[in-house]
Design an enzyme around this catalytic site. Structure first.
Site, PDB file in Angstrom:
ATOM      1  N   ASP A  54     157.541  15.134 120.261  1.00  0.00           N
ATOM      2  CA  ASP A  54     156.159  15.634 120.328  1.00  0.00           C
ATOM      3  C   ASP A  54     155.455  15.590 118.975  1.00  0.00           C
ATOM      4  OD1 ASP A  54     158.081  17.657 119.667  1.00  0.00           O
ATOM      5  OD2 ASP A  54     156.551  19.199 119.942  1.00  0.00           O
TER       6      ASP A  54
ATOM      7  N   GLU B 214     159.294  20.424 120.544  1.00  0.00           N
ATOM      8  CA  GLU B 214     159.929  21.118 119.421  1.00  0.00           C
ATOM      9  C   GLU B 214     158.911  21.970 118.680  1.00  0.00           C
ATOM     10  OE1 GLU B 214     161.145  22.413 115.727  1.00  0.00           O
ATOM     11  OE2 GLU B 214     159.671  20.790 115.806  1.00  0.00           O
ATOM     12  N   GLU B 215     157.656  21.509 118.633  1.00  0.00           N
ATOM     13  CA  GLU B 215     156.619  22.184 117.848  1.00  0.00           C
ATOM     14  C   GLU B 215     156.073  23.413 118.576  1.00  0.00           C
ATOM     15  OE1 GLU B 215     156.079  21.594 114.880  1.00  0.00           O
ATOM     16  OE2 GLU B 215     156.595  19.505 114.480  1.00  0.00           O
TER      17      GLU B 215
ATOM     18  N   ARG C 271     174.150  21.561 104.887  1.00  0.00           N
ATOM     19  CA  ARG C 271     174.921  22.673 104.366  1.00  0.00           C
ATOM     20  C   ARG C 271     175.681  23.320 105.515  1.00  0.00           C
ATOM     21  NH1 ARG C 271     172.972  26.405 101.331  1.00  0.00           N
ATOM     22  NH2 ARG C 271     174.086  28.191 102.185  1.00  0.00           N
TER      23      ARG C 271
ATOM     24  N   HIS D 121     153.451  18.495 108.439  1.00  0.00           N
ATOM     25  CA  HIS D 121     152.318  19.215 109.037  1.00  0.00           C
ATOM     26  C   HIS D 121     151.041  19.052 108.208  1.00  0.00           C
ATOM     27  CE1 HIS D 121     154.803  21.994 111.879  1.00  0.00           C
ATOM     28  NE2 HIS D 121     155.457  20.881 111.604  1.00  0.00           N
TER      29      HIS D 121
END
Length: 390
Positions: A83, A140-141, A180, A362
């Site tokens: 998306d 996802e957004e 990580r 963004h």
């Protein structure tokens, strides 16, 4: 460090796919064009199964290795988000967004194209045992598309044992990887504050209860939660990002509305933020004679990499580009990612890949760097072939 392999031969074609996605951005779950193209390509590549409609508009492809010897073997999932964002693009590109108010400002066009490239290579070569599952996720957004796919039976239906994700990272050299063990991205919660005071004339403030003053005090005072309640060796962010009140210069407004976000990397810190904000905000308003209705809405959880899988992901990246170009202990980032839902259900890891000196995520001037494609695509291929050796 150039990549010279079959994936590099596909670079130009994958770039074309990426730029087509960029020119035709779609939001959240409303992905009819993007999902259809992904499904069509997976079928053309010869995937053993292509299943659309998982999590409303997600697409899943299944590729079985040639070295399985009759056993289904281990199943590795790889996820890309599809998306875009509701942002007006500022770039002047031949492939700039053709839809006003929508653009791929986070690189999901690149993520989708790279995983498609890996799917093509894996379907052609099948140089692995077990099964590779490519997961193309909507929303996802802010729409929790990962959770929607999970609730639709993603892991059970396809028998996924481990799951991996990747995101581009502006400001890091092209192709440099980072990850990580443990928390790598933050929980993201939303603050909703509605204040009611007493409206009045700006020249007679003593007869009003000023919601702008009350809101300003709230903005200032809640910062003491991070500075004086949260352990200074732990991470937390509280930001008020919207303050709406009033319509003119001589009227004290009766109401005000504030919106913000709280970010944390540990469950106990998340609980503390919610508890203290819930107590403080109405109390501050009451001290000024106003009322405040406060709602703390929990969003994406902390994205926590599993230890073995994070070490494995770093080793795979090092195999692609060399250990000197992999950071296995990057500091956590206080942004949020709904891949966190997937890592709550299955072991796995999330990695970042450098996007070079581009505008930030963004940002209306952001653009995915097509030079990243051979690195990201090779990572996916190498991950499967290493995790599922014959």
């Amino acid at each position: 460090m150039p990549i010279v392999n079959r994936v590099s031969d596909l670079h130009a074609e994958i770039t074309e796919w990426r730029r087509d996605f960029h020119a035709h951005p779609e939001l959240l779950y409303d992905l009819p064009r993007t999902s259809a193209i992904v499904a069509e390509k997976l079928k053309a590549f010869g995937c053993d199964e292509v299943v659309p409609g998982i999590g409303r508009t997600g697409v899943v492809g299944v590729i079985r290795g040639a070295k399985r010897n009759g056993s289904p073997g281990k199943v590795i999932g790889m996820r890309a988000d599809m998306d875009a964002l509701p942002i007006e693009e500022a770039n002047d590109l031949p492939y700039k967004s053709t839809t006003s108010g929508k653009m791929h400002a986070c690189g999901h066009d690149g993520h989708t194209a790279m995983l498609l490239g890996a799917a093509r290579h894996l379907a052609e070569t099948r140089n692995f045992a077990g099964t590779a599952v490519v997961i193309f996720q909507p929303a996802e957004e802010g729409g929790a598309g990962a959770r929607a796919m999970i609730e639709d039976g993603l892991f059970e239906r396809f028998g996924i044992d481990e799951v991996y994700g990747m995101h581009n990272w502006p400001g890091q050299p092209v192709g440099r990887f980072a990850t990580r063990i443990g928390p790598i991205m933050a929980a993201q919660d939303t603050l909703h504050i509605d204040i009611e005071g007493v409206g009045g004339h700006a020249a007679r403030p003593h007869l009003a209860i000023d919601t702008i003053l009350v809101g300003s005090q709230i903005v200032n005072q809640i910062q003491s939660i991070v500075s004086r309640n949260v352990d200074p060796l732990k991470n937390a962010v509280v930001s008020i990002c919207m303050f709406q009140a009033g319509n003119t210069d001589n009227v004290i407004p009766q109401t005000a509305k504030l919106l913000g976000t709280a970010r944390s990397l540990a469950p106990e810190v998340r609980d503390l933020l919610e508890k203290r904000l819930t107590h403080m905000i109405p109390a501050i308003a009451e001290a000024y004679g106003a009322k405040a209705r406060f709602e703390y809405r929990r969003g994406y959880p902390v994205l926590v990499n599993h230890a073995r899988e994070a070490e494995f992901a770093a080793a795979v990246a090092a195999d692609v580009i060399g250990a000197d170009n992999v950071d296995p202990n990057i500091p956590p980032f206080m942004g949020a990612e709904d891949f966190s839902y997937m890592l709550q259900k299955r072991p796995g890891a999330f990695v970042f890949v450098g996007n070079g000196d581009s505008a930030g995520l963004h940002n209306p001037s952001y653009n995915f760097n097509d030079d990243v494609i051979p690195f990201g695509t090779s990572y996916w291929v190498r991950l499967v072939e290493t995790a599922l050796p014959g």
